[in-house]
Design an enzyme around this catalytic site. Sequence first.
Site, PDB file in Angstrom:
ATOM      1  N   LYS A 565       0.908  97.315  40.274  1.00 49.35           N
ATOM      2  CA  LYS A 565       1.113  95.865  40.409  1.00 49.35           C
ATOM      3  C   LYS A 565       1.248  95.172  39.067  1.00 49.35           C
ATOM      4  CE  LYS A 565      -2.603  94.839  42.683  1.00 49.35           C
ATOM      5  NZ  LYS A 565      -3.132  96.184  42.907  1.00 49.35           N
ATOM      6  N   THR A 566       0.312  95.466  38.165  1.00 48.45           N
ATOM      7  CA  THR A 566       0.266  94.716  36.915  1.00 48.45           C
ATOM      8  C   THR A 566       1.498  94.996  36.060  1.00 48.45           C
ATOM      9  OG1 THR A 566      -2.146  94.726  36.959  1.00 48.45           O
ATOM     10  CG2 THR A 566      -1.099  94.309  34.846  1.00 48.45           C
ATOM     11  N   GLU A 609       0.459  88.424  40.717  1.00 51.29           N
ATOM     12  CA  GLU A 609      -0.011  89.547  41.503  1.00 51.29           C
ATOM     13  C   GLU A 609      -0.635  89.026  42.793  1.00 51.29           C
ATOM     14  OE1 GLU A 609      -1.462  92.163  37.688  1.00 51.29           O
ATOM     15  OE2 GLU A 609      -2.323  92.590  39.645  1.00 51.29           O
TER      16      GLU A 609
END
Length: 917
Positions: A565-566, A609
């Site tokens: 995700k990051t 996110e």
Amino acid sequence: MRTSRRPCSRRPRVAERVLIVGVGRSGRAAAALLASRGCDVRFTDARAERSVLPDALRHLRWYGAEPQARDLEDVDTLLLSPGVPLDAPVVHRARRAGLRITGEVEEAFRLSRVPVAAITGTNGKSTTTSLVSWILEQQGMNAPAGGNLGTPYSELVALHPEADVHVVEVSSFQAETLETFRPRVAALLNLSPDHLDRHGTLDAYAAAKSRVFARMTAADTIVLGAGEVMAPHLSGLASRRSLFGVGPASLGAWEDGGTLRVVADGQVQVAGRLDDISLPGSHHRLNVLAALAVAAPFGIDPRRVPAALRRFRGLAHRMAGVGHLRGVACFDDSKATNVEASVAGVGGLADPVVLLCGGQDDEQDFRRLAELGNVRLAFCFGAAGRRAAAAFGDRGRAVPHLEAAVRAAAAAAVTGDLIVLSPASKSFDCYRDFAERGRHFHQLVAELDAVKGADATHFVGIGGAGMSALAEALVRDGARVSGSDLEDGPVLARLRRLGVTCHVGHAAANIAGARCVVVSSAIPKQNPELCAAMEGDGEVIHRGDLLARIANERSAIAVTGSHGKTTTTGLVAHLLREGGKDPLALVGGDLVGEDGNVLYGRGEHVVCEADESDGSFARLRPEIAVVTNLDDEHLEHYGDFDGLARAVQRWIEGLPPTSRVCIGADDVRLRAAMAGLGRRLVTCGLSEDSVVRAYDLRPHSRGTWFRLATPQADLELDLPLPGEHNVANATLAIGAAMAAGLGAEVAGAGVASFRGIARRFEVKGEARGVLVVEDYAHHPTEIAAVIRAARAHKKRRILVVLQPHRHTRTRMLEGAFAASLDEADDVIVTGVYGADESRPADGGDHAIVEHLLRRGRVSARRIDAFDALVDLVVDEARPGDLVLLLTAGDLGRIAPLVLRRLGGPSVSEQSSQQFPS
């Protein structure tokens, strides 16, 4: 282009005795550098105590009072801090004693082999220095900036000995002690009366500046503003001349009809347009042109300049936006400490200005500032306030201090105005320096902002990545923000610099004055701040709700999934910014090359996110949703994988019909969960049926080259990150950027300049041939991917040190953790880092090592004590090894200890996702 080394002009004699006058930052940096090279260093500073020295320098000899002649008998060299003039009594005594007189910049240059780009002048030095560094860094060079800018040149020499270029701002004070200093390129931006209290006359001031150029030869380049002359001080120098300015020029860089042109590789080339410059004010046009002229001799590709200019956000207190007062934009130009600087900054603004000026009274002439036609009102404060107000006539108002000026400006400004702090004066009448004055202005704006700043917002657990990003977004919008966390650290320090009130420790008193208290799922119900908030009449909201509020103000791109995700979020934001979209981005980790985990843009998109760990992602209704993959993660919240999959399905089903969804094509379970939803999905990955597909991957020492097939175009891309998993992340980011309106070629062009996320395969250093890397991998899938990436990019023996994260995850996946480590050569496992989880009643132990030994594929040990862990790693690591620290906890703090024990890092400590070549 990589610049060539130069020989050190001097190496210190063994135990050369150097007395440093002044314990400011440059003096301390010089001491550390000289001591590391074997010099016998001492300090003197009659206005300071020995206690101001850092621990590493406390052992040095200290003269409490100004040294007399007898104190200089056992000294070879006197090193002056910039604030010490050459006519100081100690300097006269040193000259009579036959000592060599020098300064910090001169000594750092003598001890360095790195070519120098030097910038001097009266105004614009810091911005231009930062621009040169930024432009060269965006070309792929290692070009850190320092000098008078903030980081002393000595620190650059110590921390970046293998840089391609050191970009150094040189003040007139620093120039006075230059002797052998010879930059490869040096710029004189402009020259106007300044610091005459030190130099006496403009001619003497110019003579001091000229020492920057005195040793340059025909092989070097002097950069001058078109029309700028400093005769006779630069006459007779053989250096090449490079001019910058407006209108056609014969050499250097210039603007012609809105087009930026630069001479690169002997040819005139286009380097962008005026509207690529992101900084407010037309005066920055000359700063950009000067930076181009300085950067060009080091070998630049002008095609990469426009994106760099669009991304450059300037420096604090240099016409920096700080929020709004009743809808009127406010700008902090506190660094404008003389009239010429304020004229350049304020005069370059197109809108009417309500000006805040004043400060120390140096008998400066404010009439030139008053002649600017765009200044509608001027509120003049400080010791020079009355004289400044008189210069403005009917438009001027004298007020006692900055707070009164801000309040008066807030009452007088109307829609269409700009409120600008540009003091045209030094700050020393009321403040320690211009930065403190600027911070006070920012605080006053936040407190008075009637749009978003009337009520304070308090964050419980403000140091977390998600919470700190939200806090930064609010404070940059002008809100009053406070917060607390159990421990202090770099995140809280950064937030304090932005104006956030940060408390260490939780207490009910911390929320005093807050009308809104933000909490996350990690905050226990018995937290004293949460309890006080629940009993009060303010609002208590979950961070997911606040994120949704912010995201719903723009067109949102939300990234969720178990892994990646990051990195994917950061890369989406990077591609949009490179493509000119200027997004607001809230990322779950610090972006390498940026100050933190927030990109504060004002474009139409917010990139964030969507946290699946606690289900809070369901609060978001993005225009573009990205799902990277789904795995057995956070099952303590969902019960099992099917529960996680159903939650994501419901989220996608509930999005507006116009929303677009990009999913990771390589995850079979994700594709199965998304099947039958009745939505058009954009599949992205390495699978052959992907809509956005990567193929022909070729790992190399600096990342991964690959081909990309999209519906719009086929591309060849070079991602500066290792591993197939990062290529998959890149396909998702490109898919999302295309959904946001970027063409495939524009989106793909930004990939090469993405520098990654801190703690994601972050090279911490190399010593004695041992490379130390930290990675955030804390799930078996992530661990296996990182080890495969390390194997693919360079053949090394891999020693893995794993710190399991969270007791629930570790217990549930012990066997999977062991299997994920199969490709390592040696494994050490520590105890569990519990994060916000309480230790289980049985102590929370694990059996990962036992599982590893039963598998019989890799040797494994259990070591809990960090001291013993450092000892073992240092004893067993061999030249050519990779020590891979896998941690979402605090294991990373052993990296500098290991490197120091091995002999010190030889790789720059600046974050990098690349193996050393």
